[in-house]
Design a protein around this motif. Sequence first.
Motif, PDB file in Angstrom:
ATOM      1  N   PRO A  22       0.832  -1.206   0.000  1.00 13.73           N
ATOM      2  CA  PRO A  22       0.000   0.000   0.000  1.00 13.73           C
ATOM      3  C   PRO A  22       0.867   1.258   0.000  1.00 13.73           C
ATOM      4  CG  PRO A  22       0.133  -0.924   2.212  1.00 13.73           C
ATOM      5  CD  PRO A  22       0.853  -1.891   1.304  1.00 13.73           C
ATOM      6  N   GLY A  23       0.364   2.294  -0.633  1.00 15.64           N
ATOM      7  CA  GLY A  23       1.035   3.594  -0.556  1.00 15.64           C
ATOM      8  C   GLY A  23       2.277   3.738  -1.399  1.00 15.64           C
ATOM      9  N   VAL A  24       2.536   2.834  -2.348  1.00 17.11           N
ATOM     10  CA  VAL A  24       3.686   2.974  -3.247  1.00 17.11           C
ATOM     11  C   VAL A  24       3.236   3.799  -4.453  1.00 17.11           C
ATOM     12  CG1 VAL A  24       5.258   1.761  -4.807  1.00 17.11           C
ATOM     13  CG2 VAL A  24       4.837   0.871  -2.509  1.00 17.11           C
ATOM     14  N   ASP A  25       3.788   5.001  -4.563  1.00 19.11           N
ATOM     15  CA  ASP A  25       3.383   5.911  -5.634  1.00 19.11           C
ATOM     16  C   ASP A  25       4.161   5.685  -6.925  1.00 19.11           C
ATOM     17  OD1 ASP A  25       1.630   7.460  -3.875  1.00 19.11           O
ATOM     18  OD2 ASP A  25       3.475   8.185  -2.952  1.00 19.11           O
ATOM     19  N   TRP A  26       5.376   5.160  -6.793  1.00 22.09           N
ATOM     20  CA  TRP A  26       6.214   4.992  -7.978  1.00 22.09           C
ATOM     21  C   TRP A  26       7.300   3.968  -7.694  1.00 22.09           C
ATOM     22  CZ3 TRP A  26      11.439   7.086  -8.514  1.00 22.09           C
ATOM     23  CH2 TRP A  26      11.916   7.709  -7.359  1.00 22.09           C
ATOM     24  N   VAL A  27       7.918   3.461  -8.756  1.00 20.75           N
ATOM     25  CA  VAL A  27       9.016   2.517  -8.611  1.00 20.75           C
ATOM     26  C   VAL A  27      10.141   2.931  -9.550  1.00 20.75           C
ATOM     27  CG1 VAL A  27       7.507   0.597  -7.955  1.00 20.75           C
ATOM     28  CG2 VAL A  27       8.148   0.906 -10.362  1.00 20.75           C
ATOM     29  N   GLU A  28      11.304   2.404  -9.255  1.00 30.21           N
ATOM     30  CA  GLU A  28      12.483   2.648 -10.082  1.00 30.21           C
ATOM     31  C   GLU A  28      13.039   1.288 -10.493  1.00 30.21           C
ATOM     32  OE1 GLU A  28      15.978   5.611  -9.014  1.00 30.21           O
ATOM     33  OE2 GLU A  28      16.420   3.587  -8.278  1.00 30.21           O
ATOM     34  N   VAL A  51       1.018   3.752 -11.554  1.00 30.83           N
ATOM     35  CA  VAL A  51       2.275   3.866 -10.818  1.00 30.83           C
ATOM     36  C   VAL A  51       3.384   4.266 -11.793  1.00 30.83           C
ATOM     37  CG1 VAL A  51       3.990   2.605  -9.455  1.00 30.83           C
ATOM     38  CG2 VAL A  51       1.551   2.160  -9.116  1.00 30.83           C
ATOM     39  N   THR A  52       4.072   5.341 -11.487  1.00 33.62           N
ATOM     40  CA  THR A  52       5.159   5.819 -12.342  1.00 33.62           C
ATOM     41  C   THR A  52       6.356   4.882 -12.243  1.00 33.62           C
ATOM     42  OG1 THR A  52       4.461   8.121 -12.072  1.00 33.62           O
ATOM     43  CG2 THR A  52       6.733   7.749 -12.775  1.00 33.62           C
ATOM     44  N   VAL A  53       6.995   4.609 -13.390  1.00 32.79           N
ATOM     45  CA  VAL A  53       8.202   3.776 -13.438  1.00 32.79           C
ATOM     46  C   VAL A  53       9.339   4.614 -14.010  1.00 32.79           C
ATOM     47  CG1 VAL A  53       9.264   1.665 -14.282  1.00 32.79           C
ATOM     48  CG2 VAL A  53       6.795   1.712 -13.810  1.00 32.79           C
ATOM     49  N   VAL A  54      10.441   4.694 -13.265  1.00 36.81           N
ATOM     50  CA  VAL A  54      11.604   5.479 -13.696  1.00 36.81           C
ATOM     51  C   VAL A  54      12.766   4.534 -13.970  1.00 36.81           C
ATOM     52  CG1 VAL A  54      13.310   7.201 -12.995  1.00 36.81           C
ATOM     53  CG2 VAL A  54      10.891   7.524 -12.408  1.00 36.81           C
ATOM     54  N   SER A  85       8.153   7.056 -18.960  1.00 37.09           N
ATOM     55  CA  SER A  85       8.740   7.681 -17.773  1.00 37.09           C
ATOM     56  C   SER A  85       8.848   9.197 -17.918  1.00 37.09           C
ATOM     57  CB  SER A  85      10.133   7.110 -17.510  1.00 37.09           C
ATOM     58  OG  SER A  85      10.088   5.697 -17.437  1.00 37.09           O
ATOM     59  N   PRO A  86       8.667   9.933 -16.820  1.00 33.52           N
ATOM     60  CA  PRO A  86       8.796  11.394 -16.880  1.00 33.52           C
ATOM     61  C   PRO A  86      10.242  11.872 -16.845  1.00 33.52           C
ATOM     62  CG  PRO A  86       8.195  10.737 -14.662  1.00 33.52           C
ATOM     63  CD  PRO A  86       8.185   9.486 -15.486  1.00 33.52           C
ATOM     64  N   VAL A 138      13.446  12.606 -22.393  1.00 37.78           N
ATOM     65  CA  VAL A 138      12.902  13.150 -21.147  1.00 37.78           C
ATOM     66  C   VAL A 138      14.062  13.745 -20.340  1.00 37.78           C
ATOM     67  CG1 VAL A 138      10.927  11.575 -21.028  1.00 37.78           C
ATOM     68  CG2 VAL A 138      13.124  10.894 -20.033  1.00 37.78           C
ATOM     69  N   PRO A 139      13.772  14.543 -19.318  1.00 42.86           N
ATOM     70  CA  PRO A 139      14.849  15.131 -18.512  1.00 42.86           C
ATOM     71  C   PRO A 139      15.721  14.073 -17.846  1.00 42.86           C
ATOM     72  CG  PRO A 139      12.786  16.290 -18.123  1.00 42.86           C
ATOM     73  CD  PRO A 139      12.448  15.079 -18.949  1.00 42.86           C
ATOM     74  N   LEU A 140      16.970  14.431 -17.603  1.00 48.25           N
ATOM     75  CA  LEU A 140      17.955  13.578 -16.949  1.00 48.25           C
ATOM     76  C   LEU A 140      18.232  14.100 -15.547  1.00 48.25           C
ATOM     77  CD1 LEU A 140      20.313  11.409 -17.022  1.00 48.25           C
ATOM     78  CD2 LEU A 140      21.746  13.258 -17.937  1.00 48.25           C
TER      79      LEU A 140
END
Length: 435
Positions: A22-28, A51-54, A85-86, A138-140
């Motif tokens: 629960p509560g995981v907004d994003w992963v790498e 969920v955002t993936v970077v 990915s952003p 995307v930005p670095l």
Amino acid sequence: MVRLGTGIGWRPEIADAVERMPGVDWVEAVAENVCPGHLPESLLRLRERGVTVVPHGVSLGLGGAERPDETRLTALAERAEALGSPLVTEHIAFVRAGGALTASPRLEAGHLLPVPRTRDALDVLCENVRIAQDALPVPLAVENIAALFSWPGEEMTEGQFLYELADRTGVRLLIDVANLHTNHVNRGEDPAKALAELPLEALAYVHVAGGFERDGVWHDSHAHPVPRPVLDILTDLASRVSPPGVLLERDENFPAPEELERELDIIREALATGGASRTAALPEPVRTAARAVPEAPAPVRERLALEQTALLSALVAGTPAPEGFDRVRLGVQARALAAKRADVVAKVAPELPVILGDGYRPAFLAYAQRHPMTGGYRRDALEFAGRLLAEGRPADAGARAELREWRQERSGPKPRSRRPGVRLARATRRVLLRR
């Protein structure tokens, strides 16, 4: 600025647990471990849930003397696009040396090594970062690394170096507070001073991880719980700025999912404590345009190449330590590199420990002392096996036959099975039958 929230490093070993947390907004995800055309089902499901993936790169070597490799940049860009990915992230480090700039064999560290905090190294790094920025969709953001040793003759503190880098290139920063703690123990650097000198308006997100201390040296293991000093640095950072994102890193020795969830809760508490002590709400930072980055002169790159090659050769090929370095610390780093190399080869070629049994690790460490890595880990595994066979090892004829067959299968133009699990099961079955 992308607001990420609280996240955790996605690894195949804990993929199911991460999906249920629960509560995981994003992963790498480690960029080199993800294939754009065959994304893991777990990452696809996370993306579908919003969920955002970077992608987090580890092999670009932006701090190296050579310009970034176009093939590696293209691969990183493909992963960013495949994952939607952003931003993408990499490290302020060098990972290889030698080659054309030094007219010497290329050496691979298999690890992130620190760049000297000098004007020459900064000029090269800035140009490399701008080359990467131009190639990515995307930005670095770039990360400060942990180090076991310091370069002699450094001209800037870590905070000053990162400030100059961000100011000149406009690159965003991934600040690893665990690495600030590592550098405090190993290099005597004050984390609070580093935070005070950083351009916090350039902050992309924050890493938090665990490690352990042995004989006065802190090892950034990513395999232990986050210690209190690292959480204190996170609190200090949160008292200065609201981090756009914070991520827990864990690479091995994975605990039960409940323990990881507790660590995430502790991280949130540290952030809340720091945020409560902020004296006033800070305005949304405004980044000015990056300055034009001139091309680093060839002599500057050549000097840096010679320095990095001499250091890496001392670490992986047993040559004398360059003047001014702490030889004891370089010895610690050399042993750590060899141990990591043995561990990673065992992961990419799991049949080798099965075939060689308890003899795998001592045999590989002895091999590593005499044969530095010149390519990737898969090539390293093949060269290790070839060296053993050339020396008539292992002594057991059955094991030697298994090793020869494994090497032929891996190095041949058309392996009989492209599935590592099938190869490992076949090797294990044959070894057990032989016993």
